[in-house]
Design a protein around this motif. Sequence first.
Motif, PDB file in Angstrom:
ATOM      1  N   PHE A   1       7.707  -5.209 -11.180  1.00  0.00           N
ATOM      2  CA  PHE A   1       7.283  -4.329 -10.450  1.00  0.00           C
ATOM      3  C   PHE A   1       5.848  -3.853 -10.356  1.00  0.00           C
ATOM      4  CE2 PHE A   1      11.590  -2.301 -11.092  1.00  0.00           C
ATOM      5  CZ  PHE A   1      12.043  -3.178 -10.007  1.00  0.00           C
ATOM      6  N   LEU A   2       5.198  -4.516 -11.701  1.00  0.00           N
ATOM      7  CA  LEU A   2       3.987  -3.934 -11.780  1.00  0.00           C
ATOM      8  C   LEU A   2       3.309  -5.016 -11.149  1.00  0.00           C
ATOM      9  CD1 LEU A   2       1.044  -2.704 -13.138  1.00  0.00           C
ATOM     10  CD2 LEU A   2       2.294  -3.817 -15.133  1.00  0.00           C
ATOM     11  N   SER A   3       3.522  -5.449 -10.527  1.00  0.00           N
ATOM     12  CA  SER A   3       3.130  -7.107 -10.275  1.00  0.00           C
ATOM     13  C   SER A   3       3.249  -6.378  -9.313  1.00  0.00           C
ATOM     14  CB  SER A   3       3.467  -8.350 -10.579  1.00  0.00           C
ATOM     15  OG  SER A   3       2.761  -9.618  -9.288  1.00  0.00           O
ATOM     16  N   ASN A   4       3.972  -6.653  -8.047  1.00  0.00           N
ATOM     17  CA  ASN A   4       4.193  -6.275  -6.862  1.00  0.00           C
ATOM     18  C   ASN A   4       3.541  -5.293  -6.209  1.00  0.00           C
ATOM     19  OD1 ASN A   4       6.797  -7.472  -5.281  1.00  0.00           O
ATOM     20  ND2 ASN A   4       6.969  -7.443  -7.513  1.00  0.00           N
ATOM     21  N   PHE A   5       2.974  -3.609  -7.333  1.00  0.00           N
ATOM     22  CA  PHE A   5       2.655  -2.528  -7.077  1.00  0.00           C
ATOM     23  C   PHE A   5       0.923  -3.183  -7.187  1.00  0.00           C
ATOM     24  CE2 PHE A   5       0.299   1.534  -8.878  1.00  0.00           C
ATOM     25  CZ  PHE A   5       0.649   1.832  -8.134  1.00  0.00           C
ATOM     26  N   SER A   6       0.650  -4.152  -8.109  1.00  0.00           N
ATOM     27  CA  SER A   6      -0.802  -4.252  -7.863  1.00  0.00           C
ATOM     28  C   SER A   6      -0.922  -5.268  -6.576  1.00  0.00           C
ATOM     29  CB  SER A   6      -1.506  -5.458  -9.210  1.00  0.00           C
ATOM     30  OG  SER A   6      -1.078  -4.858 -10.566  1.00  0.00           O
ATOM     31  N   VAL A   7      -0.238  -5.960  -5.733  1.00  0.00           N
ATOM     32  CA  VAL A   7       0.193  -6.339  -4.555  1.00  0.00           C
ATOM     33  C   VAL A   7      -0.709  -5.475  -3.352  1.00  0.00           C
ATOM     34  CG1 VAL A   7       0.728  -7.913  -3.048  1.00  0.00           C
ATOM     35  CG2 VAL A   7       0.893  -8.845  -5.380  1.00  0.00           C
ATOM     36  N   LEU A   8       0.392  -4.492  -3.681  1.00  0.00           N
ATOM     37  CA  LEU A   8       0.515  -3.166  -2.738  1.00  0.00           C
ATOM     38  C   LEU A   8      -0.868  -2.221  -2.928  1.00  0.00           C
ATOM     39  CD1 LEU A   8       1.653  -1.320  -1.247  1.00  0.00           C
ATOM     40  CD2 LEU A   8       2.576  -0.364  -2.543  1.00  0.00           C
ATOM     41  N   GLU A   9      -1.443  -2.671  -4.020  1.00  0.00           N
ATOM     42  CA  GLU A   9      -2.810  -1.920  -4.206  1.00  0.00           C
ATOM     43  C   GLU A   9      -3.807  -2.561  -3.359  1.00  0.00           C
ATOM     44  OE1 GLU A   9      -3.140   1.556  -6.795  1.00  0.00           O
ATOM     45  OE2 GLU A   9      -2.691   1.059  -4.581  1.00  0.00           O
ATOM     46  N   ILE A  10      -3.994  -3.978  -3.360  1.00  0.00           N
ATOM     47  CA  ILE A  10      -5.042  -4.702  -3.093  1.00  0.00           C
ATOM     48  C   ILE A  10      -4.802  -4.558  -1.586  1.00  0.00           C
ATOM     49  CG2 ILE A  10      -5.399  -7.033  -2.152  1.00  0.00           C
ATOM     50  CD1 ILE A  10      -5.004  -7.994  -5.250  1.00  0.00           C
ATOM     51  N   CYS A  11      -3.518  -4.368  -0.809  1.00  0.00           N
ATOM     52  CA  CYS A  11      -3.240  -4.368   0.115  1.00  0.00           C
ATOM     53  C   CYS A  11      -4.006  -3.405   0.724  1.00  0.00           C
ATOM     54  CB  CYS A  11      -1.844  -4.767   0.973  1.00  0.00           C
ATOM     55  SG  CYS A  11      -1.051  -6.160   0.815  1.00  0.00           S
ATOM     56  N   TYR A  12      -3.801  -1.672   0.401  1.00  0.00           N
ATOM     57  CA  TYR A  12      -4.031  -0.822   0.703  1.00  0.00           C
ATOM     58  C   TYR A  12      -5.552  -0.649   0.952  1.00  0.00           C
ATOM     59  CZ  TYR A  12      -2.929   4.782   0.266  1.00  0.00           C
ATOM     60  OH  TYR A  12      -2.583   5.582   0.967  1.00  0.00           O
ATOM     61  N   VAL A  13      -6.008  -0.965  -0.280  1.00  0.00           N
ATOM     62  CA  VAL A  13      -7.596  -0.827  -0.400  1.00  0.00           C
ATOM     63  C   VAL A  13      -8.371  -1.332   0.796  1.00  0.00           C
ATOM     64  CG1 VAL A  13      -7.404   0.497  -2.501  1.00  0.00           C
ATOM     65  CG2 VAL A  13      -8.159  -2.393  -1.784  1.00  0.00           C
ATOM     66  N   THR A  14      -7.671  -2.620   1.160  1.00  0.00           N
ATOM     67  CA  THR A  14      -8.016  -3.464   2.005  1.00  0.00           C
ATOM     68  C   THR A  14      -7.450  -2.890   3.664  1.00  0.00           C
ATOM     69  OG1 THR A  14      -7.872  -5.629   0.599  1.00  0.00           O
ATOM     70  CG2 THR A  14      -7.697  -6.184   2.897  1.00  0.00           C
ATOM     71  N   ALA A  15      -6.954  -2.284   3.969  1.00  0.00           N
ATOM     72  CA  ALA A  15      -6.556  -1.402   5.422  1.00  0.00           C
ATOM     73  C   ALA A  15      -7.979  -0.432   5.651  1.00  0.00           C
ATOM     74  CB  ALA A  15      -5.214  -0.945   4.252  1.00  0.00           C
ATOM     75  N   THR A  16      -8.742  -0.266   4.570  1.00  0.00           N
ATOM     76  CA  THR A  16      -9.952   0.546   4.829  1.00  0.00           C
ATOM     77  C   THR A  16     -10.772   0.513   4.908  1.00  0.00           C
ATOM     78  OG1 THR A  16      -9.120   2.438   2.390  1.00  0.00           O
ATOM     79  CG2 THR A  16      -8.166   2.716   4.535  1.00  0.00           C
ATOM     80  N   MET A  17     -11.142  -0.278   3.219  1.00  0.00           N
ATOM     81  CA  MET A  17     -12.790  -0.364   2.623  1.00  0.00           C
ATOM     82  C   MET A  17     -13.454  -1.649   3.058  1.00  0.00           C
ATOM     83  SD  MET A  17     -12.153   0.723  -1.485  1.00  0.00           S
ATOM     84  CE  MET A  17     -14.508   0.095  -1.137  1.00  0.00           C
ATOM     85  N   PRO A  18     -12.615  -2.938   4.143  1.00  0.00           N
ATOM     86  CA  PRO A  18     -13.582  -4.016   4.429  1.00  0.00           C
ATOM     87  C   PRO A  18     -14.549  -2.683   6.119  1.00  0.00           C
ATOM     88  CG  PRO A  18     -11.484  -4.957   3.507  1.00  0.00           C
ATOM     89  CD  PRO A  18     -11.093  -2.919   3.299  1.00  0.00           C
ATOM     90  N   ARG A  19     -13.250  -2.443   6.105  1.00  0.00           N
ATOM     91  CA  ARG A  19     -14.161  -1.478   7.373  1.00  0.00           C
ATOM     92  C   ARG A  19     -14.916  -0.767   7.421  1.00  0.00           C
ATOM     93  NH1 ARG A  19     -13.831  -1.802  13.376  1.00  0.00           N
ATOM     94  NH2 ARG A  19     -15.245  -0.281  13.831  1.00  0.00           N
ATOM     95  N   MET A  20     -14.659   0.510   6.618  1.00  0.00           N
ATOM     96  CA  MET A  20     -15.862   1.367   5.996  1.00  0.00           C
ATOM     97  C   MET A  20     -17.175   1.078   5.605  1.00  0.00           C
ATOM     98  SD  MET A  20     -15.065   4.631   3.059  1.00  0.00           S
ATOM     99  CE  MET A  20     -15.305   2.975   1.683  1.00  0.00           C
TER     100      MET A  20
END
Length: 301
Positions: A53-72
């Motif tokens: 679950f922690l591994s999947n959570f880390s994948v999710l965190e990468i996707c989550y910040v990538t949805a906003t930070m590159p654009r910002m």
Amino acid sequence: MEFVLLGFSDIPHLQWMIFGIFLFLYCTILMCNSIIILITRTDSALQTPMYFFLSNFSVLEICYVTATMPRMLMDLCTQKGTISFYACATQMCFVLLLGGTECLLLTVMAYDRYVAICNPLQYPVVMSHKVCTQLVAASWVSGIPVEIGQTYQIFSLPFCGSNKINHFFCDIPPLLSLACGDTFVNEMAVYVVAVLFVMVPFILISASYAKIISNILKMSSARGRAKAFSTCSSHLTVVVLFYGTASITYLQPKSNQSDGTGKLLSLFYTILIPALNPIIYTLRNKDITMALRKLLTKLLI
């Protein structure tokens, strides 16, 4: 046909310093979460449901910040901030979808700790690899129709006034403030979805931890109590940080929240908390610390 993300344009003299800070945070989030994914997949001692679950959570965190930070980061670099109507809708849909997935995945992780501490003899059967995979898949998929529907509903509103979004990404509160006419139905829909994906999971997590704490206090061994608390403390810290800021953002009435407050809260749950999560899990977990040391030893030899 387009919006303008104002971001941090009210402090133009600090643009490059903010760019440097957020670039550092983004690289840190990518690196730390990638290391967690690597060690949880390769270390034989970490092949348990908790680390799956922690591994999947880390994948999710990468996707989550990538949805906003590159654009910002691009907006800070170019100092333009223009985003097309459809790009804005796509970004908001991904942020909502990934945020909802995070709420559900945190609930699944709480359930895992509940079974491990309250029903340890049944743990291997209840949390089999098949069940864990199904729970993770359900966390990722459940919010798709709801968040697509919510995004469609908001972007179907007439935007006949200003096209300037006082935010660093396309989020619901600042977009609703730009819509013309009555947005009461849309606000109610936001509350309903927030209750389903924020409050209900939070109640389930709270119930799980009430049972967990009750069981831990019944343990006769002080060492056993300390070990049980240590396996839960990291997850509980992440839950409090994430749910605290997300619930204030989406459950507070629009009229009661200033643009500056909304922007600050969004910074917390979209950037700062994902940056802190790997540190929280690493510092509070001896197994991950040991696996990290083994990995560094292999790389250095």
